[in-house]
Design an enzyme around this catalytic site. Structure first.
Site, PDB file in Angstrom:
ATOM      1  N   LEU A 137      -7.854   9.228   2.677  1.00 51.48           N
ATOM      2  CA  LEU A 137      -7.376   7.689   3.133  1.00 51.48           C
ATOM      3  C   LEU A 137      -5.914   7.630   2.570  1.00 51.48           C
ATOM      4  O   LEU A 137      -5.192   7.089   3.393  1.00 51.48           O
ATOM      5  CB  LEU A 137      -8.113   6.876   2.833  1.00 51.48           C
ATOM      6  CG  LEU A 137      -9.372   6.509   3.292  1.00 51.48           C
ATOM      7  CD1 LEU A 137     -10.475   5.447   2.858  1.00 51.48           C
ATOM      8  CD2 LEU A 137      -9.394   6.366   4.753  1.00 51.48           C
ATOM      9  N   ALA A 151      -4.071   8.292  -8.313  1.00 49.79           N
ATOM     10  CA  ALA A 151      -5.388   8.302  -7.560  1.00 49.79           C
ATOM     11  C   ALA A 151      -5.298   8.856  -6.106  1.00 49.79           C
ATOM     12  O   ALA A 151      -4.139   8.570  -5.666  1.00 49.79           O
ATOM     13  CB  ALA A 151      -6.324   7.024  -7.923  1.00 49.79           C
ATOM     14  N   GLY A 192      -1.994   7.640  -4.249  1.00 49.64           N
ATOM     15  CA  GLY A 192      -1.178   6.751  -4.901  1.00 49.64           C
ATOM     16  C   GLY A 192      -0.758   7.007  -6.241  1.00 49.64           C
ATOM     17  O   GLY A 192      -0.710   8.151  -6.499  1.00 49.64           O
ATOM     18  N   ASP A 194      -0.216  -7.340  -7.757  1.00 50.44           N
ATOM     19  CA  ASP A 194       0.500  -6.529  -7.008  1.00 50.44           C
ATOM     20  C   ASP A 194      -0.041  -7.096  -5.242  1.00 50.44           C
ATOM     21  O   ASP A 194      -0.416  -6.014  -4.663  1.00 50.44           O
ATOM     22  CB  ASP A 194      -0.135  -4.856  -6.929  1.00 50.44           C
ATOM     23  CG  ASP A 194       0.806  -4.112  -6.177  1.00 50.44           C
ATOM     24  OD1 ASP A 194       1.803  -4.389  -5.843  1.00 50.44           O
ATOM     25  OD2 ASP A 194       0.316  -2.957  -6.111  1.00 50.44           O
ATOM     26  N   LYS A 221     -12.330   6.599  -4.774  1.00 52.31           N
ATOM     27  CA  LYS A 221     -11.046   6.633  -5.592  1.00 52.31           C
ATOM     28  C   LYS A 221     -11.168   7.362  -6.758  1.00 52.31           C
ATOM     29  O   LYS A 221     -11.621   7.301  -7.851  1.00 52.31           O
ATOM     30  CB  LYS A 221     -10.686   4.994  -6.087  1.00 52.31           C
ATOM     31  CG  LYS A 221      -9.438   4.912  -6.554  1.00 52.31           C
ATOM     32  CD  LYS A 221      -8.988   3.572  -6.987  1.00 52.31           C
ATOM     33  CE  LYS A 221      -7.561   3.063  -7.328  1.00 52.31           C
ATOM     34  NZ  LYS A 221      -7.487   1.745  -7.150  1.00 52.31           N
TER      35      LYS A 221
END
Length: 400
Positions: free
Chosen positions: A75, A81, A78, A190, A98
Site C-alpha cells: 500500500l 515502515a 514511509g 502529523d 505495517k
C-alpha cells in the site's frame, strides 16, 4: 467473565499484557462465528483461565504469529515502515500490515514502540484499531484494521467538491477522535488528509501516530521525501518546541478549509513560503494577535511585510457563518486562545447534527444514529461517485 461460562465465550479478551517481545495484542475482539468453531473443537472446562494459559490459548489460535496473515500487496512506504494490505486467516477480515524494520543494534525504532504503546490503549470509533502485534528478529509488524481510502483520495474522487453536509460529518468525526486523544494527553502532531482514513461507510479514523509525542518534527522521511508543511502551525514553523494540544488544532482548521474549498489552504514548499502564505491571508502577527511575537528572532529575521487579515468568507464562500466562526477559532496565532477539540465539538456549527451525537459511547460510530447520514457529493466523477459505497482505487499515500 463469570466462572459459570467459558472465558472464550466472551467476545473480548481484555487485560492481556503483552509479553516482553510484544507478540500479543492488548485487547482482542474475536468474531462470534470463530468463537463457535473454537468451542466446538475444544470444549473447555468451566473454570476461569489463568493469565498464562489465556496467553497460551491466544497463541494457539494464531495471534502474534506472522503466518496468520496473508499479504495481498503493498500500500505504501514511509519513514521507517512498509504497509501491506493483508487478510487474516482467522477472521477472513482485511487488515493493514505495517512492517517496521528493526535495525539490529538498536531494536525497534522508538517511534514504532511509541506508536504501539499509544495505540494499544486507544479504543475509539474514530481512531484506527490495532488488532495484533507480531515481533520477529528483523521486524515488528503492527496489524491494523483496514480502511480502503483516506481523505485525500476521497477529495480526489469527488473532483474536490464535497457536499457541505458531508464536510460537517467528517469534521465532527475528526474532532471526536482528536478530543479522545487530547484528553489522554496524546498529541497526533502529523494531521493531514492522508492520515485520515475513511471506510466505505464514511467512518473517518485517525491513523499514523508515528510522530505522536516525538520531541522534534522531522523535515525528511526515511526515503528522503519532504514532509509536508501545509498543516503545521506557525508557532512550530517559527521554532517553538512548546508542544501541547493546540499544535493539532491548526491542522484541523487547514483540513476544514481544504474539504470546503477542494484546495489546500497554505501549500508552501519551504518554511518561509509557508509562513508567507499564512500571514498574507491571516494577517502578519502583531503583539496583539500573538503575544511575544516581536521578540521572536526567527520571525524578525524574515522581515515579512505587514499584511492585514483578510475576511475568510471571501475565500471559503460555501462555508456558512458558523463554519467560518469555527475556522477562525482554529486558526488563531495565540495558542492559548486557539479552540480545543472538546470545545469545537459543541460549537454551533454542529447543531444541525442533533443532540444525540454528543452522548454516543466512545466506540460507537456517528452513523449508528439514523439522523446522521452522508449525502451524495455534488462533484463526483463520471465513473466515480463520491458516495462512500463506491469502491476506490487502492493507493495509500502512507507517510510513516
Amino acid at each position: 467473565s463469570s466462572s459459570s461460562s467459558s472465558p472464550l465465550s466472551q467476545p473480548t479478551i481484555t487485560r492481556l499484557s503483552p509479553n516482553k517481545r510484544m507478540s500479543l495484542p492488548m485487547d482482542i475482539r474475536l468474531p462470534p462465528e470463530f468463537l463457535k468453531k473454537l468451542q466446538m473443537e475444544s470444549p473447555q472446562p468451566c473454570k476461569p483461565l489463568s493469565r498464562m494459559s489465556r496467553r497460551a490459548s491466544l497463541s494457539d489460535i494464531g495471534f502474534g504469529k506472522l503466518e496468520t496473515y496473508v499479504k495481498l500487496g503493498k500500500l505504501g512506504e514511509g519513514t521507517y515502515a512498509t504497509v501491506f494490505k493483508g487478510r487474516s486467516k482467522l477472521t477472513e477480515n482485511l487488515v493493514a500490515l505495517k512492517e517496521i524494520r528493526l535495525e539490529h543494534e538498536e531494536g525497534a525504532p522508538c517511534t514504532a514502540i511509541r506508536e504501539v504503546s499509544l495505540l494499544k490503549n486507544l479504543k475509539h470509533a474514530n481512531i484506527v484499531t490495532l488488532h495484533d502485534i507480531i515481533h520477529t528478529d528483523r521486524c515488528l509488524t503492527l496489524v491494523f484494521e483496514y480502511l480502503d481510502s483516506d481523505l485525500k483520495q476521497y477529495l480526489d474522487n469527488c473532483g474536490n467538491l464535497m457536499s457541505m453536509h458531508n464536510v460537517k460529518i467528517f469534521m465532527f468525526q475528526l474532532l471526536r477522535g482528536l478530543s479522545y486523544c487530547h484528553k489522554r494527553k496524546i498529541l497526533h502532531r502529523d494531521l493531514k488528509p492522508q492520515n485520515l482514513l475513511i471506510n466505505e461507510k464514511g467512518e473517518l479514523k485517525l491513523a499514523d501516530f508515528g510522530l505522536a509525542r516525538a520531541k522534534s518534527v522531522p523535515t525528511k522521511t526515511y526515503s528522503n521525501e519532504v514532509v509536508t508543511l501545509w498543516y503545521r502551525p506557525p508557532d512550530v514553523l517559527l521554532g517553538s518546541t512548546e508542544y501541547s494540544t493546540p499544535i493539532d488544532m491548526w491542522g484541523v482548521g487547514c483540513i476544514l478549509y481544504e474539504m470546503a474549498t477542494g484546495r489546500p489552504m497554505f501549500p508552501g514548499s519551504t518554511v518561509k513560503e509557508e509562513l508567507h502564505l499564512v500571514f498574507r491571508l491571516m494577517g502578519t502577527p502583531t503583539e496583539e494577535t500573538w503575544p511575544g511575537i516581536s521578540a521572536n528572532e526567527e520571525f524578525k529575521s524574515y522581515l515579512f511585510p505587514q499584511y492585514r487579515a483578510q475576511a475568510l468568507i471571501n475565500h471559503v464562500p460555501r462555508l456558512d457563518t458558523e463554519g467560518i466562526d469555527l475556522l477562525s477559532a482554529l486558526l488563531l496565532y495565540d495558542t492559548k486562545k486557539r479552540i480545543s477539540a472538546e470545545a469545537s465539538l459543541t460549537h454551533t456549527y454542529f447543531l444541525s447534527l442533533g443532540e444525540n451525537i454528543h452522548s454516543l459511547p466512545d466506540t460507537s460510530s456517528v452513523f449508528s444514529l439514523k439522523e446522521v447520514q452522508l449525502q451524495k457529493d455534488p462533484g463526483h466523477r463520471s465513473s466515480h461517485s463520491c458516495n462512500p459505497e463506491t469502491p476506490r482505487r487502492n493507493k495509500a499515500d502512507v507517510n510513516l
